[in-house]
Design a protein around this motif. Structure first.
Motif, PDB file in Angstrom:
ATOM      1  N   LEU A   1      12.074  23.195   5.575  1.00 15.04           N
ATOM      2  CA  LEU A   1      10.742  22.919   5.059  1.00 15.04           C
ATOM      3  C   LEU A   1      10.817  22.081   3.783  1.00 15.04           C
ATOM      4  O   LEU A   1      11.510  22.435   2.829  1.00 15.04           O
ATOM      5  CB  LEU A   1      10.011  24.236   4.760  1.00 15.04           C
ATOM      6  CG  LEU A   1       8.613  24.083   4.168  1.00 15.04           C
ATOM      7  CD1 LEU A   1       7.681  23.385   5.154  1.00 15.04           C
ATOM      8  CD2 LEU A   1       8.064  25.451   3.776  1.00 15.04           C
ATOM      9  N   ALA A   2      10.114  20.967   3.805  1.00 17.18           N
ATOM     10  CA  ALA A   2       9.965  20.093   2.639  1.00 17.18           C
ATOM     11  C   ALA A   2       8.548  19.530   2.714  1.00 17.18           C
ATOM     12  O   ALA A   2       8.320  18.480   3.314  1.00 17.18           O
ATOM     13  CB  ALA A   2      11.006  18.983   2.649  1.00 17.18           C
ATOM     14  N   PRO A   3       7.572  20.245   2.149  1.00 20.61           N
ATOM     15  CA  PRO A   3       6.168  19.860   2.292  1.00 20.61           C
ATOM     16  C   PRO A   3       5.851  18.445   1.808  1.00 20.61           C
ATOM     17  O   PRO A   3       4.935  17.802   2.324  1.00 20.61           O
ATOM     18  CB  PRO A   3       5.412  20.891   1.449  1.00 20.61           C
ATOM     19  CG  PRO A   3       6.353  22.014   1.245  1.00 20.61           C
ATOM     20  CD  PRO A   3       7.738  21.444   1.332  1.00 20.61           C
ATOM     21  N   ASP A   4       6.601  17.945   0.849  1.00 18.63           N
ATOM     22  CA  ASP A   4       6.324  16.624   0.285  1.00 18.63           C
ATOM     23  C   ASP A   4       7.184  15.520   0.891  1.00 18.63           C
ATOM     24  O   ASP A   4       7.245  14.411   0.352  1.00 18.63           O
ATOM     25  CB  ASP A   4       6.522  16.655  -1.230  1.00 18.63           C
ATOM     26  CG  ASP A   4       5.552  17.611  -1.903  1.00 18.63           C
ATOM     27  OD1 ASP A   4       4.415  17.762  -1.411  1.00 18.63           O
ATOM     28  OD2 ASP A   4       5.939  18.231  -2.916  1.00 18.63           O
ATOM     29  N   PHE A   5       7.860  15.799   2.006  1.00 21.23           N
ATOM     30  CA  PHE A   5       8.736  14.803   2.638  1.00 21.23           C
ATOM     31  C   PHE A   5       7.942  13.549   3.003  1.00 21.23           C
ATOM     32  O   PHE A   5       6.864  13.620   3.593  1.00 21.23           O
ATOM     33  CB  PHE A   5       9.366  15.382   3.905  1.00 21.23           C
ATOM     34  CG  PHE A   5      10.104  14.355   4.708  1.00 21.23           C
ATOM     35  CD1 PHE A   5      11.359  13.916   4.315  1.00 21.23           C
ATOM     36  CD2 PHE A   5       9.544  13.800   5.850  1.00 21.23           C
ATOM     37  CE1 PHE A   5      12.035  12.953   5.042  1.00 21.23           C
ATOM     38  CE2 PHE A   5      10.225  12.846   6.592  1.00 21.23           C
ATOM     39  CZ  PHE A   5      11.469  12.418   6.181  1.00 21.23           C
ATOM     40  N   VAL A   6       8.496  12.393   2.630  1.00 18.46           N
ATOM     41  CA  VAL A   6       7.934  11.101   2.991  1.00 18.46           C
ATOM     42  C   VAL A   6       9.056  10.285   3.629  1.00 18.46           C
ATOM     43  O   VAL A   6      10.083  10.032   2.984  1.00 18.46           O
ATOM     44  CB  VAL A   6       7.384  10.357   1.753  1.00 18.46           C
ATOM     45  CG1 VAL A   6       6.867   8.975   2.135  1.00 18.46           C
ATOM     46  CG2 VAL A   6       6.301  11.183   1.074  1.00 18.46           C
ATOM     47  N   PRO A   7       8.904   9.878   4.873  1.00 13.58           N
ATOM     48  CA  PRO A   7       9.969   9.115   5.526  1.00 13.58           C
ATOM     49  C   PRO A   7      10.121   7.721   4.917  1.00 13.58           C
ATOM     50  O   PRO A   7       9.162   7.148   4.405  1.00 13.58           O
ATOM     51  CB  PRO A   7       9.513   9.029   6.981  1.00 13.58           C
ATOM     52  CG  PRO A   7       8.053   9.279   6.959  1.00 13.58           C
ATOM     53  CD  PRO A   7       7.769  10.119   5.753  1.00 13.58           C
ATOM     54  N   GLN A   8      11.338   7.216   4.980  1.00 16.68           N
ATOM     55  CA  GLN A   8      11.596   5.868   4.485  1.00 16.68           C
ATOM     56  C   GLN A   8      11.172   4.851   5.537  1.00 16.68           C
ATOM     57  O   GLN A   8      11.171   5.133   6.735  1.00 16.68           O
ATOM     58  CB  GLN A   8      13.081   5.692   4.177  1.00 16.68           C
ATOM     59  CG  GLN A   8      13.501   6.471   2.958  1.00 16.68           C
ATOM     60  CD  GLN A   8      14.923   6.140   2.576  1.00 16.68           C
ATOM     61  OE1 GLN A   8      15.841   6.609   3.216  1.00 16.68           O
ATOM     62  NE2 GLN A   8      15.083   5.349   1.547  1.00 16.68           N
ATOM     63  N   ARG A   9      10.830   3.667   5.058  1.00 14.05           N
ATOM     64  CA  ARG A   9      10.468   2.577   5.969  1.00 14.05           C
ATOM     65  C   ARG A   9      11.709   1.732   6.231  1.00 14.05           C
ATOM     66  O   ARG A   9      12.363   1.268   5.305  1.00 14.05           O
ATOM     67  CB  ARG A   9       9.381   1.714   5.344  1.00 14.05           C
ATOM     68  CG  ARG A   9       8.054   2.423   5.219  1.00 14.05           C
ATOM     69  CD  ARG A   9       7.013   1.491   4.654  1.00 14.05           C
ATOM     70  NE  ARG A   9       7.664   0.406   3.912  1.00 14.05           N
ATOM     71  CZ  ARG A   9       7.263  -0.065   2.759  1.00 14.05           C
ATOM     72  NH1 ARG A   9       6.226   0.426   2.186  1.00 14.05           N
ATOM     73  NH2 ARG A   9       7.916  -1.043   2.154  1.00 14.05           N
ATOM     74  N   TRP A  10      12.015   1.556   7.492  1.00 19.03           N
ATOM     75  CA  TRP A  10      13.142   0.716   7.880  1.00 19.03           C
ATOM     76  C   TRP A  10      12.579  -0.482   8.609  1.00 19.03           C
ATOM     77  O   TRP A  10      11.638  -0.335   9.389  1.00 19.03           O
ATOM     78  CB  TRP A  10      14.075   1.507   8.811  1.00 19.03           C
ATOM     79  CG  TRP A  10      15.226   0.695   9.305  1.00 19.03           C
ATOM     80  CD1 TRP A  10      16.396   0.473   8.662  1.00 19.03           C
ATOM     81  CD2 TRP A  10      15.325   0.005  10.545  1.00 19.03           C
ATOM     82  NE1 TRP A  10      17.212  -0.317   9.414  1.00 19.03           N
ATOM     83  CE2 TRP A  10      16.566  -0.633  10.589  1.00 19.03           C
ATOM     84  CE3 TRP A  10      14.473  -0.171  11.628  1.00 19.03           C
ATOM     85  CZ2 TRP A  10      16.988  -1.416  11.661  1.00 19.03           C
ATOM     86  CZ3 TRP A  10      14.877  -0.938  12.695  1.00 19.03           C
ATOM     87  CH2 TRP A  10      16.131  -1.549  12.706  1.00 19.03           C
TER      88      TRP A  10
END
Length: 119
Positions: free
Chosen positions: A54-63
């Motif tokens: 769990l990581a509520p603030d997870f933001v994926p990186q843009r590739w």
């Protein structure tokens, strides 16, 4: 001296570890071995597993704009069949600068990159 580990477990941070574990369970056919609100482990056998935290603030990186620090590769017997399964389960195909024909890049439902490979 070396570490006496039972297995190496890559961990993916995500806002909904239950849902992401379910996606990879359905994609890979592995079993959910640990089922807690904030931590799920999906295992193929005693040496191969993936965990979801769990990581509520997870933001994926843009590739490819931001690059990717790490990603998962899965060797499959047929890229077209594997792509259909991944897309049906909610993955998104990512088209990038590579013209390689031996792998395809995807995002899982949480935004992590993974490749299906016929290498």
């Amino acid at each position: 001296m070396t570490l006496a580990t039972r297995r190496f477990i890559p961990v993916l941070d995500c806002p909904d570890p239950r849902a992401l574990a379910g996606f990879y369970r359905d994609l890979l056919g592995w079993q959910i071995e640990t089922d807690r609100d904030e931590w799920f482990e999906l295992a193929r056998d005693e040496s191969t597993a993936i965990a979801f935290q769990l990581a509520p603030d997870f933001v994926p990186q843009r590739w490819p704009d931001e690059g990717v620090i790490a990603h998962l590769d899965f060797n499959v017997p047929n890229l077209d069949d594997a792509e259909r399964v991944a897309l049906d389960l909610g993955a998104t195909r990512v088209h990038g600068p590579s013209t390689a024909t031996t792998f395809r890049v995807f995002r899982d439902p949480a935004g992590h990159h993974f490749c299906l490979c016929s290498c």
